[in-house]
Design a protein around this motif. Structure first.
Motif, PDB file in Angstrom:
ATOM      1  N   TYR A 160       0.880  -1.442   0.104  1.00 22.54           N
ATOM      2  CA  TYR A 160       0.004  -0.041  -0.206  1.00 22.54           C
ATOM      3  C   TYR A 160       0.818   1.185   0.031  1.00 22.54           C
ATOM      4  N   ARG A 180      10.508   0.245  -1.514  1.00 25.82           N
ATOM      5  CA  ARG A 180      10.278  -0.393  -0.098  1.00 25.82           C
ATOM      6  C   ARG A 180       8.847  -1.228  -0.344  1.00 25.82           C
ATOM      7  N   VAL A 181       7.739  -0.882  -0.875  1.00 27.43           N
ATOM      8  CA  VAL A 181       6.697  -1.395  -1.015  1.00 27.43           C
ATOM      9  C   VAL A 181       6.874  -2.743  -2.182  1.00 27.43           C
ATOM     10  N   SER A 183       9.027  -5.765  -0.832  1.00 27.65           N
ATOM     11  CA  SER A 183       8.484  -6.643   0.359  1.00 27.65           C
ATOM     12  C   SER A 183       7.384  -7.677  -0.401  1.00 27.65           C
ATOM     13  N   SER A 209       1.691  -3.555   7.085  1.00 25.65           N
ATOM     14  CA  SER A 209       1.263  -3.804   5.845  1.00 25.65           C
ATOM     15  C   SER A 209       2.421  -4.346   4.939  1.00 25.65           C
ATOM     16  N   LEU A 210       3.849  -4.129   5.714  1.00 26.16           N
ATOM     17  CA  LEU A 210       5.179  -4.711   5.224  1.00 26.16           C
ATOM     18  C   LEU A 210       5.327  -6.115   5.925  1.00 26.16           C
TER      19      LEU A 210
END
Lengths: 209, 278
Positions: free
Chosen positions: A78, A146-147, A150, B183-184
């Motif tokens: 997100y 970063r998003v 993951s 969320s990560l």
């Protein structure tokens, strides 16, 4: 690659939105302010619990009448217009934060993977900087790294370019187009240029009034 | 045409800066006099210290006992507040439960009641015949009139300072960074340790400093619940009060020590704040 099928109902906000995204495609959610675009993304991310509805990611149920999977178990990335980088961590540590979920084990591997990602989004030289020492565009590039690092099955972008200086918007839009290829993505935006550059399909939420 | 440079010279509208909205002249005068009135007693205190006798006054066995006891107990009380206050602040800000706003007000109770009332309340709870003290007595544990009672009194009155500081820090920062961590894929514990806690550090430092200052200055609850036994429960404020009767000069000297500590505390707590707002 995974498909998304969801319906988000939040009566107190007047929101009742349903849409589907095909595997590996990017859906642009557009529509007037208050039509429930961001509410829908928050619900799919697990940041807001809707009154009713459902979200299915491939064969997994993120939520429905009986189920509520917490955000940390959704494997949904997100990204908002605020990069929300952890201010006390370096760019590298920010990107490395989500690598555990992506199955990258070992300090050294994480370090290398984080640096690779920073390089891919064009801020490889800023690995040891903290967010306070970056421009808005650099911070958002780091947040994108970063998003994606993951390893999310679904990427949610809520106006990712809205807070950036106008002159960096085209570069970051280009970057998004490159890194989102083949990823199942929902993009909330107000700008036609984003839809054209990034989306495979567009879903326009109508005004409720 | 000549008015403008003269005004700038008087330090009014500074060139290159935003124009300040100053208070009306009358209010400014009252404000400045009020500030002076606050400082006068401290100036008098410093002026009243006989510097030649200072080393001798501060190193009497009873003064050293009081100083050592005060530092030990206030530091212990601060540590206890840290361990209890952090989870309490989290519960009060991050957990939805019925009566939460009532609970948030009740936490302020020790701050609002007169300390002597706090001391009476502690005695009713943990004194020899107290609600809990009675049972502790059966187990051979006695807290009233011990150094432990001093620590309890100090922690009791100073805990609200830490909780209020942490609540403020938690509420202003919001939860978006923590949600991002979740969320990560981070667990709630990892999120707390690697995101919530580090982001809380500035609020925690400011809160701890105020907590320590309040614990160090504690008088009313301590003398009521713990008494005034040299070396065991007679902290620096109690010693000052006692010396006032027998050796006023010693009382003034010891007061100076507390004022100096307070100045250090203010510098640490508010110096940081000014910088972070700059």
């Amino acid at each position: 690659m995974t498909s998304l099928d969801c319906r988000v109902v939040v009566p107190e906000r007047g929101v009742d939105v349903s849409f589907t995204v095909a595997p590996g495609q990017t859906l642009a959610l557009t529509g007037p302010n208050g039509s429930g675009k961001s509410t829908a993304l928050s619900a799919v991310a697990g940041w807001l619990r809707p009154e009713s509805g459902h979200a299915r990611l491939g064969d997994r149920t993120l939520f429905d009448e009986h189920t509520w999977l917490p955000a940390r178990r959704r494997n949904v990335g997100y990204l908002t217009q605020d990069p929300l980088l952890f201010p006390h961590l370096t760019a590298e540590a920010n990107v490395a934060f989500g690598l555990a979920r992506a199955g990258v084990v070992g300090r050294r591997e994480r370090r290398e993977t984080a640096r690779d990602w920073l390089g891919r989004v064009g801020v490889g030289h800023l690995a040891s900087r903290r967010p306070g020492e970056m421009s808005g565009g650099q911070a958002q590039r780091t947040a994108i790294a970063r998003v994606l690092a993951s390893g999310p099955e679904l990427v949610l972008l809520d106006e990712p370019l809205a807070a950036l200086d106008a002159q960096v918007v085209p570069q970051i839009r280009e970057l998004l187009a490159e890194v989102l290829t083949g990823r199942t993505t929902v993009l909330v935006t107000h700008h036609e240029a984003d839809v054209v550059a990034l989306a495979d399909a567009e879903f326009q939420i109508k005004s409720r009034i | 045409m000549t008015a403008r440079p003269r005004r700038a010279a008087r330090g009014r509208e500074v060139r290159g800066r935003e124009v300040r909205v100053r208070p009306p002249a009358g209010l400014a005068v009252v404000g400045i006099l009020g500030g002076a009135a606050l400082l006068v007693p401290f100036v008098a205190l410093v002026a009243g210290v006989d510097l030649t006798r200072l080393p001798e006054l501060l190193t009497t066995p009873s003064a050293l006992d009081a100083l050592g006891l005060s530092l030990r107990t206030a530091l212990t009380a601060t540590a206890i507040c840290l361990v209890i206050g952090t989870p309490l602040a989290l519960v009060l800000t991050r957990l939805d439960f019925p009566g939460r706003s009532l609970a948030r007000s009740l936490v302020l109770l020790p701050l609002v009641v007169p300390p002597v009332v706090g001391g009476i309340a502690l005695t009713e709870a943990f004194g020899r015949r107290g609600l809990i003290g009675e049972h502790l007595q059966l187990l051979g544990i006695e807290v009233a009139f011990t150094s432990a009672a001093v620590v309890m009194a100090q922690a009791f009155v100073s805990l609200p300072f830490l909780v209020v500081a942490l609540e403020g820090a938690l509420l202003t920062r919001g939860e978006a960074h923590e949600r991002t961590a979740l969320s990560l894929g981070a667990s709630p514990l990892r999120t707390f340790l690697t995101v919530t806690l580090p982001l809380l550090v500035p609020g925690l430092v400011a809160g701890l400093v105020l907590t320590f200052a309040r614990a160090l200055g504690e008088f009313g609850a301590t003398i009521t619940f713990a008494g005034s036994l040299q070396g065991t429960t007679r902290t620096l404020p109690l010693q000052v009060y006692l010396e006032r009767e027998t050796d006023p000069e010693a009382a003034v000297a010891l007061s100076l020590v507390l004022v100096v500590v307070a100045l250090v505390v203010i510098t640490v707590a508010y110096g940081r704040r000014d910088r972070s707002h700059a």
